[in-house]
Design a protein around this motif. Structure first.
Motif, PDB file in Angstrom:
ATOM      1  N   ILE A  38       0.931  -1.185   0.045  1.00 39.50           N
ATOM      2  CA  ILE A  38      -0.005   0.066  -0.065  1.00 39.50           C
ATOM      3  C   ILE A  38       0.612   1.495   0.114  1.00 39.50           C
ATOM      4  CG2 ILE A  38      -1.470   1.436   1.398  1.00 39.50           C
ATOM      5  CD1 ILE A  38      -2.859  -1.321   2.330  1.00 39.50           C
ATOM      6  N   THR A  39       1.892   1.340   1.013  1.00 47.66           N
ATOM      7  CA  THR A  39       2.547   2.300   0.964  1.00 47.66           C
ATOM      8  C   THR A  39       3.458   2.499  -0.444  1.00 47.66           C
ATOM      9  OG1 THR A  39       3.294   2.074   2.938  1.00 47.66           O
ATOM     10  CG2 THR A  39       4.988   3.296   2.066  1.00 47.66           C
ATOM     11  N   ALA A  40       3.984   1.398  -1.139  1.00 45.88           N
ATOM     12  CA  ALA A  40       4.626   1.540  -2.647  1.00 45.88           C
ATOM     13  C   ALA A  40       3.570   2.284  -3.658  1.00 45.88           C
ATOM     14  CB  ALA A  40       4.853   0.162  -2.869  1.00 45.88           C
ATOM     15  N   ILE A  41       2.262   1.840  -3.443  1.00 48.73           N
ATOM     16  CA  ILE A  41       1.384   2.449  -4.520  1.00 48.73           C
ATOM     17  C   ILE A  41       0.878   4.078  -3.998  1.00 48.73           C
ATOM     18  CG2 ILE A  41       0.700   0.212  -5.299  1.00 48.73           C
ATOM     19  CD1 ILE A  41      -2.183   0.800  -3.790  1.00 48.73           C
ATOM     20  N   GLY A  42       1.379   4.356  -2.944  1.00 54.57           N
ATOM     21  CA  GLY A  42       1.212   5.737  -2.572  1.00 54.57           C
ATOM     22  C   GLY A  42      -0.212   5.825  -1.760  1.00 54.57           C
ATOM     23  N   ALA A 165      15.079 -19.312  -9.969  1.00 55.38           N
ATOM     24  CA  ALA A 165      16.020 -18.793  -9.085  1.00 55.38           C
ATOM     25  C   ALA A 165      15.624 -17.415  -8.719  1.00 55.38           C
ATOM     26  CB  ALA A 165      17.445 -19.187  -9.877  1.00 55.38           C
ATOM     27  N   PRO A 166      16.090 -17.027  -7.438  1.00 60.14           N
ATOM     28  CA  PRO A 166      15.906 -15.660  -7.178  1.00 60.14           C
ATOM     29  C   PRO A 166      16.566 -14.680  -8.398  1.00 60.14           C
ATOM     30  CG  PRO A 166      16.571 -16.700  -5.334  1.00 60.14           C
ATOM     31  CD  PRO A 166      16.668 -17.694  -6.327  1.00 60.14           C
ATOM     32  N   GLU A 167      17.982 -15.178  -8.854  1.00 60.54           N
ATOM     33  CA  GLU A 167      18.497 -14.267  -9.813  1.00 60.54           C
ATOM     34  C   GLU A 167      17.729 -14.168 -11.105  1.00 60.54           C
ATOM     35  OE1 GLU A 167      20.880 -18.165  -9.463  1.00 60.54           O
ATOM     36  OE2 GLU A 167      19.728 -16.575  -8.252  1.00 60.54           O
ATOM     37  N   GLU A 168      16.758 -15.089 -11.650  1.00 60.20           N
ATOM     38  CA  GLU A 168      16.140 -15.035 -12.702  1.00 60.20           C
ATOM     39  C   GLU A 168      14.946 -14.118 -12.417  1.00 60.20           C
ATOM     40  OE1 GLU A 168      14.312 -17.693 -16.070  1.00 60.20           O
ATOM     41  OE2 GLU A 168      14.961 -18.888 -14.327  1.00 60.20           O
ATOM     42  N   TYR A 169      14.237 -14.151 -11.146  1.00 55.44           N
ATOM     43  CA  TYR A 169      13.195 -13.093 -10.899  1.00 55.44           C
ATOM     44  C   TYR A 169      13.695 -11.793 -11.133  1.00 55.44           C
ATOM     45  CZ  TYR A 169      10.067 -16.905  -9.271  1.00 55.44           C
ATOM     46  OH  TYR A 169       9.329 -17.800  -9.154  1.00 55.44           O
ATOM     47  N   ARG A 170      15.032 -11.567 -10.557  1.00 55.78           N
ATOM     48  CA  ARG A 170      15.294 -10.361 -10.479  1.00 55.78           C
ATOM     49  C   ARG A 170      15.622  -9.629 -12.067  1.00 55.78           C
ATOM     50  NH1 ARG A 170      16.987  -7.911  -5.765  1.00 55.78           N
ATOM     51  NH2 ARG A 170      17.063  -9.394  -3.851  1.00 55.78           N
ATOM     52  N   ALA A 171      16.072 -10.782 -12.706  1.00 53.87           N
ATOM     53  CA  ALA A 171      16.611 -10.298 -14.226  1.00 53.87           C
ATOM     54  C   ALA A 171      15.164 -10.136 -15.217  1.00 53.87           C
ATOM     55  CB  ALA A 171      17.202 -11.446 -14.755  1.00 53.87           C
ATOM     56  N   PHE A 178      10.912  -3.109 -13.933  1.00 51.30           N
ATOM     57  CA  PHE A 178      10.477  -3.186 -12.502  1.00 51.30           C
ATOM     58  C   PHE A 178      11.796  -3.200 -11.674  1.00 51.30           C
ATOM     59  CE2 PHE A 178       6.641  -5.176 -14.215  1.00 51.30           C
ATOM     60  CZ  PHE A 178       5.849  -4.512 -13.560  1.00 51.30           C
ATOM     61  N   ASP A 179      11.929  -2.492 -10.599  1.00 51.97           N
ATOM     62  CA  ASP A 179      12.979  -2.179  -9.730  1.00 51.97           C
ATOM     63  C   ASP A 179      12.563  -3.099  -8.274  1.00 51.97           C
ATOM     64  OD1 ASP A 179      14.947  -0.692 -11.264  1.00 51.97           O
ATOM     65  OD2 ASP A 179      13.904   1.130 -10.717  1.00 51.97           O
ATOM     66  N   VAL A 180      13.321  -3.853  -7.829  1.00 54.76           N
ATOM     67  CA  VAL A 180      12.949  -4.531  -6.601  1.00 54.76           C
ATOM     68  C   VAL A 180      12.987  -3.586  -5.481  1.00 54.76           C
ATOM     69  CG1 VAL A 180      13.797  -6.322  -4.846  1.00 54.76           C
ATOM     70  CG2 VAL A 180      13.841  -6.968  -7.431  1.00 54.76           C
ATOM     71  N   ILE A 181      11.898  -3.299  -4.626  1.00 56.26           N
ATOM     72  CA  ILE A 181      12.042  -2.821  -3.488  1.00 56.26           C
ATOM     73  C   ILE A 181      12.318  -3.461  -2.196  1.00 56.26           C
ATOM     74  CG2 ILE A 181      10.575  -1.303  -1.892  1.00 56.26           C
ATOM     75  CD1 ILE A 181       8.697  -0.666  -4.350  1.00 56.26           C
ATOM     76  N   VAL A 195       8.716 -13.440  -0.345  1.00 58.24           N
ATOM     77  CA  VAL A 195       7.973 -12.288  -0.970  1.00 58.24           C
ATOM     78  C   VAL A 195       8.852 -11.424  -1.632  1.00 58.24           C
ATOM     79  CG1 VAL A 195       6.304 -10.516  -0.483  1.00 58.24           C
ATOM     80  CG2 VAL A 195       6.561 -12.507   1.192  1.00 58.24           C
ATOM     81  N   TRP A 196       8.342 -10.837  -2.912  1.00 62.39           N
ATOM     82  CA  TRP A 196       8.996 -10.081  -3.755  1.00 62.39           C
ATOM     83  C   TRP A 196       8.141  -8.775  -4.089  1.00 62.39           C
ATOM     84  CZ3 TRP A 196      13.460 -10.924  -6.319  1.00 62.39           C
ATOM     85  CH2 TRP A 196      14.092 -12.150  -6.289  1.00 62.39           C
TER      86      TRP A 196
END
Length: 201
Positions: A38-42, A165-171, A178-181, A195-196
């Motif tokens: 909710i914070t991330a969407i303002g 793999a986490p690195e594939e989700y990041r890629a 998208f930037d990972v918060i 959670v992502w």
């Protein structure tokens, strides 16, 4: 077995919608993450709940806070419960893999739903996430902690889960804007969920 179980997800939830409604915890262990989202969407805007199930407790939490919500799910028996409980919101019978609403949302959430897809289908979801978001939109989903397939059980039937793999989700997130918060593997404060949370550039 894995392949059959992966194809069987929607029919399993369709057949066992009553059991799911009985067993789904109403305790909002996800609350800290939902509040970060909710914070991330303002704090306002239209939320897309991908794999919303019967709308409880996650969609219900957003609705209670005054958000407009569109929920999609491929199991109509689950969706019927959401529609009956929250008739003022929009509930659509759709397979997330075929999602093409032609609109964007302030926030997209796929909590305990996206990880039922095969690894290949998960990869294909990232352009869909991008098409339904705009700069500043938040995206939150749960995955496994590492690459693999995990079989659970629900009502005595095999329940399929998969993860990249986490690195594939990041890629994939980066490639689709998208930037990972925040990302927490097996969060002990959220019943072990991985959670992502990301935001669209």
């Amino acid at each position: 077995m894995d392949k059959h179980a992966a194809k069987n997800i929607l029919s399993l939830y369709q057949r066992h919608a009553d059991a799911f409604a009985r067993q789904r915890s109403r305790t909002l262990v996800e609350k800290s993450w939902l509040d970060k989202f909710i914070t991330a969407i303002g704090g306002e805007g239209h939320i897309l709940d991908i794999g919303c199930g019967n709308g409880q407790p996650i969609a219900g939490y957003f609705i209670q806070l005054g958000f407009q919500l569109t929920g999609i799910d491929g199991a109509t028996a689950m969706l019927d419960r959401a529609r009956a409980r929250f008739p003022a919101q929009r509930w659509l019978a759709l397979d997330m893999r075929k999602l093409a609403l032609g609109e964007t949302f302030a926030g997209l959430i796929a909590w305990d739903s996206f990880f039922h897809l095969t690894q290949r289908d998960q990869q294909k979801m990232f352009p869909i996430f991008a098409r339904h978001s705009h700069p500043g939109s938040a995206l939150m989903f749960t995955s496994g902690p590492g690459k693999g397939i995990a079989m659970g059980q629900f009502e005595g039937e095999p329940l399929f889960h998969a993860s990249l793999a986490p690195e594939e989700y990041r890629a994939l997130l980066d490639a689709h804007g998208f930037d990972v918060i925040d990302m927490v593997p097996e969060d002990p404060h959220c019943s072990g969920h991985t959670v992502w949370l990301a935001a669209r550039r």
